[in-house]
Write a protein that holds these residues in place. Structure first.
Motif, PDB file in Angstrom:
ATOM      1  N   ALA A   1       0.812  -1.330  -0.016  1.00 48.45           N
ATOM      2  CA  ALA A   1       0.012   0.244  -0.075  1.00 48.45           C
ATOM      3  C   ALA A   1       1.034   1.108   0.006  1.00 48.45           C
ATOM      4  O   ALA A   1       0.460   2.256  -0.664  1.00 48.45           O
ATOM      5  N   TYR A   2       1.886   1.169   0.904  1.00 54.33           N
ATOM      6  CA  TYR A   2       2.746   2.338   0.765  1.00 54.33           C
ATOM      7  C   TYR A   2       3.377   2.840  -0.538  1.00 54.33           C
ATOM      8  O   TYR A   2       3.613   3.779  -0.913  1.00 54.33           O
ATOM      9  N   LYS A   3       3.941   1.674  -1.288  1.00 58.11           N
ATOM     10  CA  LYS A   3       4.341   1.905  -2.533  1.00 58.11           C
ATOM     11  C   LYS A   3       3.511   2.846  -3.395  1.00 58.11           C
ATOM     12  O   LYS A   3       3.933   3.559  -4.115  1.00 58.11           O
ATOM     13  N   VAL A   4       2.276   2.394  -3.258  1.00 53.37           N
ATOM     14  CA  VAL A   4       1.196   2.920  -4.222  1.00 53.37           C
ATOM     15  C   VAL A   4       1.050   4.462  -3.574  1.00 53.37           C
ATOM     16  O   VAL A   4       0.549   5.640  -4.618  1.00 53.37           O
TER      17      VAL A   4
ATOM     18  N   ALA B   1      13.230  -4.032   6.641  1.00 48.91           N
ATOM     19  CA  ALA B   1      12.985  -3.612   5.019  1.00 48.91           C
ATOM     20  C   ALA B   1      13.254  -2.460   4.609  1.00 48.91           C
ATOM     21  O   ALA B   1      12.914  -1.784   3.423  1.00 48.91           O
ATOM     22  N   GLY B   2      13.990  -1.583   5.492  1.00 47.10           N
ATOM     23  CA  GLY B   2      14.294  -0.127   5.453  1.00 47.10           C
ATOM     24  C   GLY B   2      13.185   0.717   5.267  1.00 47.10           C
ATOM     25  O   GLY B   2      13.161   1.824   4.450  1.00 47.10           O
ATOM     26  N   LEU B   3      12.190   0.375   5.811  1.00 44.30           N
ATOM     27  CA  LEU B   3      10.947   1.357   6.098  1.00 44.30           C
ATOM     28  C   LEU B   3      10.405   1.869   7.252  1.00 44.30           C
ATOM     29  O   LEU B   3       9.377   1.834   7.579  1.00 44.30           O
ATOM     30  N   GLU B   4      11.243   2.292   7.944  1.00 43.21           N
ATOM     31  CA  GLU B   4      10.996   2.753   9.313  1.00 43.21           C
ATOM     32  C   GLU B   4      10.298   3.849   9.415  1.00 43.21           C
ATOM     33  O   GLU B   4       9.641   4.366  10.349  1.00 43.21           O
ATOM     34  N   LYS B   5      10.332   4.882   7.976  1.00 43.24           N
ATOM     35  CA  LYS B   5       9.458   5.798   8.146  1.00 43.24           C
ATOM     36  C   LYS B   5       7.834   5.568   7.959  1.00 43.24           C
ATOM     37  O   LYS B   5       7.062   6.490   8.198  1.00 43.24           O
ATOM     38  N   ILE B   6       7.424   4.266   7.812  1.00 49.95           N
ATOM     39  CA  ILE B   6       5.999   3.843   7.970  1.00 49.95           C
ATOM     40  C   ILE B   6       5.577   4.018   9.141  1.00 49.95           C
ATOM     41  O   ILE B   6       6.260   3.458  10.174  1.00 49.95           O
TER      42      ILE B   6
END
Ligand SMILES: Nc1nc2c(ncn2[C@@H]2O[C@H](COP(=O)(O)OP(=O)(O)OP(=O)(O)O)[C@@H](O)[C@H]2O)c(=O)[nH]1
Length: 348
Positions: free
Chosen positions: A164-167, A206-211
């Motif tokens: 979802a975040y990618k979109v 996954a390097g997505l701490e900002k989520i």
């Protein structure tokens, strides 16, 4: 204590809008869901069952998605909050096998779509256009059954959130740690801590701490589900800061201790003043709303608003005595704004 606002919009306007919308996107032939008649009666909602290939790209209402594994409680949440289904009746709900869309248009602030997804949905199915779905999404609620082994749910949460975040990077990710009525207080806290830790670790790996994920402990058997849904909806209301300011001014000028702006139909609170929310006060207001709804039809038919208001206060006082423990009553008595006989003030 609470000002109850949020009148339903005139039915005709809604109908007109809905027809226009359907014509625009060519959806006039969508079938109603199994409860569409209830929906109309109970919540002003309209429901439809969609195929995966539904071309809903031009919707303007904020979209709230309910996702999670099978039997995690998604449909129950929707039915209890928006259709006044009693929690026990959810035991008989059948598994959802298609995406169910519901328009919730109770007021100008509570105006969004809820999409209830089947638990077994496959993101890799080429006929499932998840880009289209996530593009128009305001909040994604991921429901985890806390009474079950949640490892699979966490893996699914990670997959869903990253897709979802990618979109759409603007989606609010809300995790409902659900069915906590079956857990002890210690177990609840431990489960929340564990889920929070694991979900964030997965994102960090996954390097997505900002989520950012928000977590709520919920159950349909108490008010926690209404409170959690309130917070989800509030994030989608652009006027929230203004409403909070108005409520702050209201309480400071009236001597009232706490003010909620409620959507009466769903018992979601759209805004409150900036003092902390005490769950018992919120529950009390919810009880009050139930009383209003239960007896309003009798008195409004008579157009005798004075009688109606008096009756509400009487019923409320009785209910206070029966439902609330002496401890809660004592605490409320001590608070500013209590009337001389100790019953909290309620504005209608
Ligand atoms: N104890 C408890 N049971 C719940 C709660 N919420 C839902 N349930 C039960 O969980 C079961 C599954 O609920 P559903 O709402 O059908 O689950 P779902 O996620 O929509 O399931 P699918 O449609 O298969 O994806 C039902 O028996 C509900 O009564 C809760 O807060 N506490």
């Amino acid at each position: 204590m609470s000002q109850v606002l949020g009148k339903p919009q005139p039915q005709n306007e809604d109908d007109d809008d809905e027809e226009e919308e359907d014509e625009l996107v060519g959806l006039a032939d969508y079938g109603d869901g199994p409860d569409s008649s209830d929906a109309d009666l109970d919540s002003g909602a309209e429901e439809g069952v969609l195929d995966f290939s539904d071309p809903f790209s031009s919707e303007v209402k904020p979209r709230i998605l309910l996702m999670g594994l099978r039997r995690s409680g998604k449909s129950s949440i929707q039915k209890v909050v928006f259709h006044k289904m009693s929690p026990n009746e959810t035991l008989f709900l059948e598994s959802t096998n298609k995406i169910c869309r519901e328009d919730v248009s109770n007021s100008s602030f509570v105006n969004f779509q809820i999409w209830d997804f089947p638990g077994q949905i496959d993101f890799f199915d080429p006929t499932f256009d998840y880009e289209m779905i996530f593009r128009g999404t305001g909040a994604l609620i991921f429901v985890i059954d806390s009474q079950d082994d949640y490892m699979e749910a966490l893996a699914r949460l990670h997959l869903t959130v990253t897709r979802a975040y990618k979109v759409n990077t603007d989606i609010n990710f809300e995790v409902f740690i659900h069915k906590v009525d079956g857990l002890s207080d210690d177990h609840k806290i431990e489960t929340q801590r564990d889920i929070h830790q694991r979900a964030n670790d997965d994102l960090a790996d996954a390097g997505l701490e900002k989520i950012h994920l928000s977590f709520y402990l919920t159950s349909i058997y108490d008010h926690s589900i209404f409170e959690a849904f309130s917070k989800v909806v509030q994030k989608l209301i652009p006027q929230l800061p203004t409403l909070e300011n108005l409520l702050n001014i209201f309480i400071s000028n009236s001597g009232i201790e706490k003010a909620f702006l409620f959507d009466v139909v769903s018992k979601i609170y759209i805004a409150t003043d900036s003092t902390p929310v005490d769950m018992q006060t919120y529950e009390l207001c919810c009880d009050m709303i139930d009383v209003v709804i239960d007896i309003s039809c009798i008195y409004l038919i008579d157009y005798n608003f004075h009688c109606f208001r008096k009756a509400i206060h009487e019923v409320f006082e009785v209910r206070m005595k029966v439902v609330k423990s002496r401890k809660v009553q004592n605490r409320l008595q001590k608070k500013k704004g209590a009337t001389p006989n100790g019953t909290p003030r309620v504005l209608l």
